[in-house]
Design a protein around this motif. Structure first.
Motif, PDB file in Angstrom:
ATOM      1  N   SER A  26      28.740  39.701  22.142  1.00  0.00           N
ATOM      2  CA  SER A  26      28.274  38.508  21.434  1.00  0.00           C
ATOM      3  C   SER A  26      29.341  38.042  20.446  1.00  0.00           C
ATOM      4  O   SER A  26      30.279  38.778  20.128  1.00  0.00           O
ATOM      5  CB  SER A  26      26.987  38.818  20.664  1.00  0.00           C
ATOM      6  N   LEU A  27      29.161  36.829  19.964  1.00  0.00           N
ATOM      7  CA  LEU A  27      30.073  36.300  18.957  1.00  0.00           C
ATOM      8  C   LEU A  27      30.014  37.147  17.687  1.00  0.00           C
ATOM      9  O   LEU A  27      31.029  37.368  17.027  1.00  0.00           O
ATOM     10  CB  LEU A  27      29.742  34.832  18.661  1.00  0.00           C
ATOM     11  N   THR A  28      28.848  37.656  17.370  1.00  0.00           N
ATOM     12  CA  THR A  28      28.704  38.535  16.205  1.00  0.00           C
ATOM     13  C   THR A  28      29.568  39.781  16.357  1.00  0.00           C
ATOM     14  O   THR A  28      30.227  40.208  15.403  1.00  0.00           O
ATOM     15  CB  THR A  28      27.223  38.931  16.022  1.00  0.00           C
ATOM     16  N   ASP A  29      29.587  40.343  17.581  1.00  0.00           N
ATOM     17  CA  ASP A  29      30.437  41.508  17.842  1.00  0.00           C
ATOM     18  C   ASP A  29      31.909  41.154  17.655  1.00  0.00           C
ATOM     19  O   ASP A  29      32.678  41.946  17.100  1.00  0.00           O
ATOM     20  CB  ASP A  29      30.229  42.023  19.265  1.00  0.00           C
ATOM     21  N   LEU A  30      32.299  39.971  18.136  1.00  0.00           N
ATOM     22  CA  LEU A  30      33.691  39.546  17.990  1.00  0.00           C
ATOM     23  C   LEU A  30      34.054  39.320  16.528  1.00  0.00           C
ATOM     24  O   LEU A  30      35.163  39.624  16.098  1.00  0.00           O
ATOM     25  CB  LEU A  30      33.952  38.267  18.795  1.00  0.00           C
TER      26      LEU A  30
END
Length: 64
Positions: A26-30
């Motif tokens: 996810s973008l949060t992970d990135l």
């Protein structure tokens, strides 16, 4: 060849793919793993697109 996705933090599409290979989904992970989209945020959609395309390419059966 590579392409810069996050100019503020000099993060490339290759780095995003490597992060995805290590489990980012996810973008949060990135954001937490690389710092993508933590400055101006203009790259958020591009980063998500790279992540989605990479996930799709990994889901396809490999040609023999």
């Amino acid at each position: 060849a590579f392409m810069y996705i996050c100019l503020c933090n000099a993060i490339t599409d290759r780095e995003i793919r490597q992060c995805a290979d290590l489990g980012a989904c996810s973008l949060t992970d990135l954001r937490s793993g690389l710092g993508v989209a933590t400055c101006c945020g203009a790259c958020a959609q591009s980063a998500q697109d790279v992540l989605d395309e990479h996930a799709a390419s990994r889901a396809l059966p490999q040609a023999a």
